[in-house]
Design an enzyme around this catalytic site. Structure first.
Site, PDB file in Angstrom:
ATOM      1  N   GLY A  62       0.830  -1.226   0.000  1.00  0.00           N
ATOM      2  CA  GLY A  62       0.000   0.000   0.000  1.00  0.00           C
ATOM      3  C   GLY A  62       0.848   1.252   0.000  1.00  0.00           C
ATOM      4  N   LEU A  64       1.654   3.570  -2.149  1.00  0.00           N
ATOM      5  CA  LEU A  64       1.414   4.800  -2.914  1.00  0.00           C
ATOM      6  C   LEU A  64       0.402   5.721  -2.247  1.00  0.00           C
ATOM      7  CD1 LEU A  64       1.403   3.540  -6.609  1.00  0.00           C
ATOM      8  CD2 LEU A  64       3.291   4.458  -5.253  1.00  0.00           C
ATOM      9  N   GLY A  65       0.090   5.482  -0.985  1.00  0.00           N
ATOM     10  CA  GLY A  65      -0.844   6.349  -0.266  1.00  0.00           C
ATOM     11  C   GLY A  65      -0.132   7.555   0.329  1.00  0.00           C
ATOM     12  N   ASP A  88       1.994  -1.565  -4.586  1.00  0.00           N
ATOM     13  CA  ASP A  88       0.604  -1.094  -4.478  1.00  0.00           C
ATOM     14  C   ASP A  88      -0.169  -1.713  -5.628  1.00  0.00           C
ATOM     15  OD1 ASP A  88      -1.807   0.649  -4.186  1.00  0.00           O
ATOM     16  OD2 ASP A  88      -0.512   1.804  -2.861  1.00  0.00           O
ATOM     17  N   ILE A  89      -1.490  -1.440  -5.662  1.00  0.00           N
ATOM     18  CA  ILE A  89      -2.290  -1.897  -6.807  1.00  0.00           C
ATOM     19  C   ILE A  89      -2.531  -0.750  -7.786  1.00  0.00           C
ATOM     20  CG2 ILE A  89      -3.453  -3.799  -5.644  1.00  0.00           C
ATOM     21  CD1 ILE A  89      -5.809  -1.903  -5.089  1.00  0.00           C
ATOM     22  N   ARG A  90      -1.995   0.428  -7.434  1.00  0.00           N
ATOM     23  CA  ARG A  90      -2.180   1.590  -8.310  1.00  0.00           C
ATOM     24  C   ARG A  90      -0.923   1.807  -9.151  1.00  0.00           C
ATOM     25  NH1 ARG A  90      -3.609   6.712  -5.353  1.00  0.00           N
ATOM     26  NH2 ARG A  90      -2.782   5.952  -3.366  1.00  0.00           N
ATOM     27  N   ASP A 106      -1.197  -6.985  -4.901  1.00  0.00           N
ATOM     28  CA  ASP A 106      -2.520  -6.918  -4.281  1.00  0.00           C
ATOM     29  C   ASP A 106      -2.452  -7.814  -3.050  1.00  0.00           C
ATOM     30  OD1 ASP A 106      -5.138  -7.233  -3.491  1.00  0.00           O
ATOM     31  OD2 ASP A 106      -5.924  -7.512  -5.519  1.00  0.00           O
ATOM     32  N   TYR A 195     -13.091   0.442  10.017  1.00  0.00           N
ATOM     33  CA  TYR A 195     -11.650   0.745  10.071  1.00  0.00           C
ATOM     34  C   TYR A 195     -11.106   0.473  11.474  1.00  0.00           C
ATOM     35  CZ  TYR A 195      -7.430   3.739   9.777  1.00  0.00           C
ATOM     36  OH  TYR A 195      -6.149   4.245   9.810  1.00  0.00           O
ATOM     37  N   ILE A 225      -2.154  12.086  10.446  1.00  0.00           N
ATOM     38  CA  ILE A 225      -0.838  12.516   9.944  1.00  0.00           C
ATOM     39  C   ILE A 225      -1.014  13.676   8.964  1.00  0.00           C
ATOM     40  CG2 ILE A 225       1.290  11.797   8.796  1.00  0.00           C
ATOM     41  CD1 ILE A 225       0.691  10.409  11.546  1.00  0.00           C
TER      42      ILE A 225
HETATM   43  N1  LIG Z   1      -2.551   8.834   7.178  1.00  0.00           N
HETATM   44  C1  LIG Z   1      -2.949   8.830   8.437  1.00  0.00           C
HETATM   45  O1  LIG Z   1      -3.348   9.869   9.001  1.00  0.00           O
HETATM   46  C2  LIG Z   1      -2.900   7.552   9.220  1.00  0.00           C
HETATM   47  C3  LIG Z   1      -3.175   7.592  10.594  1.00  0.00           C
HETATM   48  C4  LIG Z   1      -3.189   6.409  11.313  1.00  0.00           C
HETATM   49  C5  LIG Z   1      -2.862   5.205  10.698  1.00  0.00           C
HETATM   50  N2  LIG Z   1      -2.590   5.193   9.359  1.00  0.00           N
HETATM   51  C6  LIG Z   1      -2.301   3.907   8.738  1.00  0.00           C
HETATM   52  O2  LIG Z   1      -1.118   3.982   7.969  1.00  0.00           O
HETATM   53  C7  LIG Z   1      -1.240   3.185   6.785  1.00  0.00           C
HETATM   54  C8  LIG Z   1      -0.936   4.040   5.567  1.00  0.00           C
HETATM   55  O3  LIG Z   1      -1.854   5.120   5.579  1.00  0.00           O
HETATM   56  P1  LIG Z   1      -2.028   6.076   4.316  1.00  0.00           P
HETATM   57  O4  LIG Z   1      -2.567   7.344   4.849  1.00  0.00           O
HETATM   58  O5  LIG Z   1      -0.813   6.087   3.487  1.00  0.00           O
HETATM   59  O6  LIG Z   1      -3.234   5.327   3.560  1.00  0.00           O
HETATM   60  P2  LIG Z   1      -3.791   5.634   2.099  1.00  0.00           P
HETATM   61  O7  LIG Z   1      -5.250   5.354   2.116  1.00  0.00           O
HETATM   62  O8  LIG Z   1      -3.330   6.952   1.620  1.00  0.00           O
HETATM   63  O9  LIG Z   1      -3.054   4.501   1.236  1.00  0.00           O
HETATM   64  C9  LIG Z   1      -3.395   3.150   1.348  1.00  0.00           C
HETATM   65  C10 LIG Z   1      -2.913   2.424   0.099  1.00  0.00           C
HETATM   66  O10 LIG Z   1      -3.375   1.073   0.156  1.00  0.00           O
HETATM   67  C11 LIG Z   1      -3.570   0.667  -1.176  1.00  0.00           C
HETATM   68  N3  LIG Z   1      -4.447  -0.514  -1.259  1.00  0.00           N
HETATM   69  C12 LIG Z   1      -5.800  -0.584  -1.190  1.00  0.00           C
HETATM   70  N4  LIG Z   1      -6.210  -1.846  -1.419  1.00  0.00           N
HETATM   71  C13 LIG Z   1      -5.094  -2.586  -1.627  1.00  0.00           C
HETATM   72  C14 LIG Z   1      -4.864  -3.955  -1.923  1.00  0.00           C
HETATM   73  N5  LIG Z   1      -5.883  -4.821  -2.079  1.00  0.00           N
HETATM   74  N6  LIG Z   1      -3.587  -4.373  -2.070  1.00  0.00           N
HETATM   75  C15 LIG Z   1      -2.553  -3.515  -1.936  1.00  0.00           C
HETATM   76  N7  LIG Z   1      -2.713  -2.209  -1.670  1.00  0.00           N
HETATM   77  C16 LIG Z   1      -3.969  -1.755  -1.517  1.00  0.00           C
HETATM   78  C17 LIG Z   1      -4.203   1.874  -1.868  1.00  0.00           C
HETATM   79  O11 LIG Z   1      -4.051   1.800  -3.277  1.00  0.00           O
HETATM   80  C18 LIG Z   1      -3.438   3.020  -1.217  1.00  0.00           C
HETATM   81  O12 LIG Z   1      -2.376   3.466  -2.025  1.00  0.00           O
HETATM   82  C19 LIG Z   1      -2.660   2.613   6.812  1.00  0.00           C
HETATM   83  O13 LIG Z   1      -2.622   1.301   7.310  1.00  0.00           O
HETATM   84  C20 LIG Z   1      -3.401   3.500   7.772  1.00  0.00           C
HETATM   85  O14 LIG Z   1      -4.427   2.842   8.446  1.00  0.00           O
HETATM   86  C21 LIG Z   1      -2.605   6.335   8.611  1.00  0.00           C
HETATM   87  C1  LIG Z   2      -6.499   8.793  11.872  1.00  0.00           C
HETATM   88  C2  LIG Z   2      -6.241   7.908  10.691  1.00  0.00           C
HETATM   89  O1  LIG Z   2      -6.319   6.577  11.005  1.00  0.00           O
HETATM   90  C3  LIG Z   2      -6.764   8.293   9.354  1.00  0.00           C
HETATM   91  N1  LIG Z   2      -6.142   9.515   8.933  1.00  0.00           N
HETATM   92  C4  LIG Z   2      -8.272   8.467   9.326  1.00  0.00           C
HETATM   93  O2  LIG Z   2      -8.711   9.559   9.586  1.00  0.00           O
HETATM   94  O3  LIG Z   2      -8.978   7.542   9.037  1.00  0.00           O
END
Ligand SMILES: NC(=O)c1ccc[n+]([C@@H]2O[C@H](COP(=O)([O-])OP(=O)(O)OC[C@H]3O[C@@H](n4cnc5c(N)ncnc54)[C@H](O)[C@@H]3O)[C@@H](O)[C@H]2O)c1
Ligand SMILES: C[C@@H](O)[C@H](N)C(=O)O
Length: 359
Positions: A62, A64-65, A88-90, A106, A195, A225
């Site tokens: 994952g 590319l998030g 990633d899948i993107r 995936d 979630y 974040i």
């Molecule tokens: N960003 C935040 O504020 C935050 C806060 C707390 C926890 N997190 C955790 O950190 C991690 C990364 O967060 P993020 O903000 O980069 O998330 P994001 O949603 O931006 O990215 C998630 C990625 O997962 C990929 N994905 C979806 N389905 C998939 C699959 N079947 N196989 C492979 N990849 C797949 C998507 O294409 C996407 O690029 C997550 O587990 C999230 O729960 C993030």
């Molecule tokens: C807090 C965190 O897990 C994510 N940014 C959400 O809001 O879902």
């Protein structure tokens, strides 16, 4: 006068960048399409340890998030470009594709994920794939598949191949019956989003695999974040990223949470630093396997005031999204991360000047 905790430095930075080893040895090994099988009881399943000159071989799922590209950059600086594979899948943007190894993966495809781990001799896995809180509520079946079934695939492969595994959890793993100010590591966790439920499941399953099979599972509960050069993926805290993009692009920002909604937040550099630090911490230092980490806590109104110090023309309006608001109202307001600070020396860098934080 509300106190804006620890946000000034992060705001400036963001605006600038906008231009057990318990020894029990039965490990689940998944054969394609069948239940886990168990292997010999005298095998060792502790994660591989590395000499000074020997770098881990890393896979990020994952990637590319919002967080993955920054994590890859940090890890490549430390372990070498070719030792860190983003997946990633993107389709990656050109600059990401050319910045180091990228592979399609995936996490719901168990066989493909296992092949990638084997063929690339992966030793550390950072499991970032997930559907976040708001998009998860919009598509519960998909969130359940990605966040729960996907996690099961990752756990089995990590246990089978002796990987060190990082899975991020979140403030969203708590719910309305958890203490909210502050929220300690160990307390009631009854989240009301798919979630949050999936993240509590990940915490418990990872810890179970650690104590049952010796999997080197490490987990941090991230706050929301904030980042400038990556887009958020559909969460409740997205507003705190969007405000920076809108301030620079249009000078107008419409917030989807009420102005007084207080949530724990962290600048991305602190989040990624903590992630690397907990992965490098000696196992003996970790009295737990899932830790809260904290840096600052603010409301939309406080953040807007801080951004307006740098972009005085910014106009902020409020148009509350009921789904996101209900989620935010059930989450922690402040996080107690004293265990992380004590055990492995966690310390955030992005802070307010002393006099402001004293209010
Ligand atoms: N960003 C935040 O504020 C935050 C806060 C707390 C926890 N997190 C955790 O950190 C991690 C990364 O967060 P993020 O903000 O980069 O998330 P994001 O949603 O931006 O990215 C998630 C990625 O997962 C990929 N994905 C979806 N389905 C998939 C699959 N079947 N196989 C492979 N990849 C797949 C998507 O294409 C996407 O690029 C997550 O587990 C999230 O729960 C993030
Ligand atoms: C807090 C965190 O897990 C994510 N940014 C959400 O809001 O879902």
């Amino acid at each position: 006068m509300p106190i804006v905790k620890n946000v000034s430095r992060a705001v400036s930075q963001l605006l600038q960048s906008s231009g057990c080893g318990c020894g029990i040895s039965i490990v689940p090994v998944r054969c394609i399409g069948v239940s886990p099988r168990q292997v010999a009881s005298d095998a060792s399943f502790h994660s591989v340890s590395f000499s000074e000159s020997d770098h881990p071989r890393v896979l990020i799922t994952g990637g590319l998030g919002q967080l993955g590209v920054g994590l890859a950059k940090l890890l490549r600086k430390r372990f070498g470009k070719n030792n860190v594979i983003l997946s990633d899948i993107r389709k990656p943007a050109d600059h990401v594709f050319h910045s180091g190894p990228f592979i399609y993966s995936d996490i719901l495809d168990y066989k493909n994920l296992r092949e990638i781990v084997v063929n690339n001799r992966i030793t550390w896995l950072f499991h970032y794939s997930a559907l976040l809180s708001a998009v998860g509520e919009a598509n519960v079946p998909l969130a359940r598949a990605v966040n729960i079934t996907g996690l099961h695939n990752v756990l089995d492969i990590a246990a089978e191949h002796n990987l060190r595994l990082f899975v991020p959890s979140t403030i969203g793993a708590f719910g309305p019956t958890s203490p909210r100010d502050p929220t300690p590591d160990l307390c009631i966790q009854r989240p009301r989003t798919i979630y949050g439920v999936s993240k509590v499941h990940a915490e418990l399953m990872g810890e179970y695999y650690h104590y049952r099979y010796g999997l080197d599972f490490r987990c941090l509960r991230y706050p929301g974040i904030i980042s400038a050069d990556s887009q958020p993926g559909g969460g409740t805290t997205d507003y705190a990223v969007q405000i920076f993009h809108d301030a620079m692009k249009t000078g107008k920002f419409q917030c989807n949470l009420k102005p007084d909604t207080r949530l724990p937040m962290m600048y991305i550099d602190d989040c990624l630093k903590a992630t690397l630090e907990v992965m490098e911490a000696p196992a003996e230092a970790l009295s737990m396997r899932t830790y809260n980490i904290s840096a600052m806590s603010f409301t939309p109104e406080e953040l807007a005031q801080e951004v307006q110090k740098h972009v005085p023309e910014l106009q902020v309006t409020y148009n509350v999204d009921e789904v996101r608001q209900a989620i935010a109202d059930s989450w922690p307001m402040n996080f107690d991360d004293s265990n992380a600070r004590r055990d492995w020396g966690w310390k955030h860098d992005y802070d307010l000047p002393e006099e402001e934080s004293r209010g």
